[in-house]
Design an enzyme around this catalytic site. Sequence first.
Site, short mmCIF file in Angstrom:
data_model
loop_
_atom_site.label_atom_id
_atom_site.label_comp_id
_atom_site.label_asym_id
_atom_site.label_seq_id
_atom_site.Cartn_x
_atom_site.Cartn_y
_atom_site.Cartn_z
N LYS A 7 -14.10 -5.50 9.57
CA LYS A 7 -14.72 -4.59 8.59
C LYS A 7 -16.19 -4.31 8.92
CE LYS A 7 -11.53 -5.89 4.86
NZ LYS A 7 -11.25 -6.84 3.78
N VAL A 50 9.42 9.09 4.51
CA VAL A 50 8.90 7.72 4.50
C VAL A 50 9.62 6.95 5.59
CG1 VAL A 50 8.71 5.58 3.17
CG2 VAL A 50 8.43 7.79 2.02
N GLU A 74 -4.21 -12.51 3.52
CA GLU A 74 -3.36 -11.83 4.49
C GLU A 74 -2.16 -12.73 4.78
OE1 GLU A 74 -4.04 -8.80 6.15
OE2 GLU A 74 -5.78 -8.51 4.88
N ASP A 114 -10.92 -10.86 9.37
CA ASP A 114 -10.80 -9.66 8.54
C ASP A 114 -12.19 -9.06 8.27
OD1 ASP A 114 -9.13 -8.01 6.46
OD2 ASP A 114 -10.75 -8.87 5.28
N VAL A 172 0.84 -1.21 0.00
CA VAL A 172 0.00 0.00 0.00
C VAL A 172 0.87 1.26 0.00
CG1 VAL A 172 -1.80 1.27 1.25
CG2 VAL A 172 -1.88 -1.23 1.14
N ILE A 177 -13.15 0.57 -3.00
CA ILE A 177 -14.56 1.00 -3.01
C ILE A 177 -14.69 2.12 -1.96
CG2 ILE A 177 -16.95 0.28 -2.64
CD1 ILE A 177 -16.01 -2.64 -3.11
N1 HSE Z 1 -7.05 -10.16 2.81
C1 HSE Z 1 -8.04 -9.17 2.53
C2 HSE Z 1 -9.01 -9.74 1.52
C3 HSE Z 1 -7.36 -7.93 2.03
O1 HSE Z 1 -8.76 -10.85 1.03
O2 HSE Z 1 -10.01 -9.12 1.21
C4 HSE Z 1 -8.11 -6.67 2.19
O3 HSE Z 1 -8.50 -6.41 3.49
#
Ligand code: HSE
Length: 371
Positions: free
Chosen positions: A188, A30, A173, A184, A11, A119
């Site tokens: 979210k 950085v 990940e 994950d 990223v 998104i």
């Molecule tokens: N490992 C996550 C995915 C990456 O597969 O969506 C983004 O959060």
Amino acid sequence: MRIGLLGFGVVGKGVYDICAKMPELQVAKVLCLEDISLPDAEVVGDIHAIWEDETIDTVIEAMGGLHPAYEFVRGAIEAGKNIVTSNKALVANFYDDLIPLAKAKGVKFRCTAAVGGGIGWLSELERANRVQIIEQVGGIMNGTCNYILDSMTRLGLGYDEALKQAQGLGYAEANPTTDVEGIDTWHKVILSSNIAFGISLDSATVPVAGISKITGEDVANFTAHGYVCKLISTGKRTEKGFSVFVQPTLCPQGSPEAAVPMNYNLITLIGDTSARMSFFGQGAGRYPTAYNVVQDCMEFLNGKGFYCEYGPKTAATNDICLSYYVRGGWDGEVAETWGDAVITKPVSVSVMHAWLAEHPGAFIAAIADAI
Ligand code: HSE
């Protein structure tokens, strides 16, 4: 804007590349432990070089992980710097600390890339909340799980083979457990619900079931009955409060979720004015994710800070009742039998997840017509 960029991985490098084309966004320093040099930014190895640089007004955290990302971000807020991060685990775990602190220090904080990558989902929740009550949020928020389930459904791959492919393509990940056990997605949906409903969810009350126990036989069973299995998150306003959970879910063939291919995300909100609106796109990857990090910087230049007011601590109730496909020892009421598995009579989400915690070898999938 003068930026201190923490991390130069997938990223971070993407952010650097995009900012190099935007004169209003200057990456000044950085933070990177590797021996690199950059044409127009100073590479530093000590966070103090960024915290103590008064010409830097904004810190972008692109390191990932909880530590030292948390300490570095907290120190940057204390030093009066605005924060942009794509780190969903960081924001979900330290929501009660970082969001009030940012407000107290008068700094801006955004994390749009943390949910849905490219998104503009969290920004859309902010917009939606200006004119309506959001009733429900959720959907497909993890590309790795979608890739695995899609490969099993359309290509007939086994679970292990599909996971290996997802890892090879760089979707998963570093630790695939975070993806396949739904953690994950859990981060979210907690973050999305906090912003959609103006609350701070007690994460211990948000149950999660992942996809790691699914087999090719389960998938064949779903296909024979007209369903496609997806890992679906749900955050829903109910009469008693809020139900928020993550679980494998059987979506009818022909529904929008069932059609989502490969590693794409499909995230939906239902508002009392707009009704259903869904957002489809790349939920991960260098440039999609960096795109929304840079968008957050532009929002700062437009005067925007966090998406909503920090809300009260709230426990999810999870009293919604659903029918479930269960393979592995269900001892409650049964409506139908599908091969080795059963379809339960409707049972509350909280009861089913409590049962699953006692039966960790079982696989469950809710049957739902929508998110
Ligand atoms: N490992 C996550 C995915 C990456 O597969 O969506 C983004 O959060």
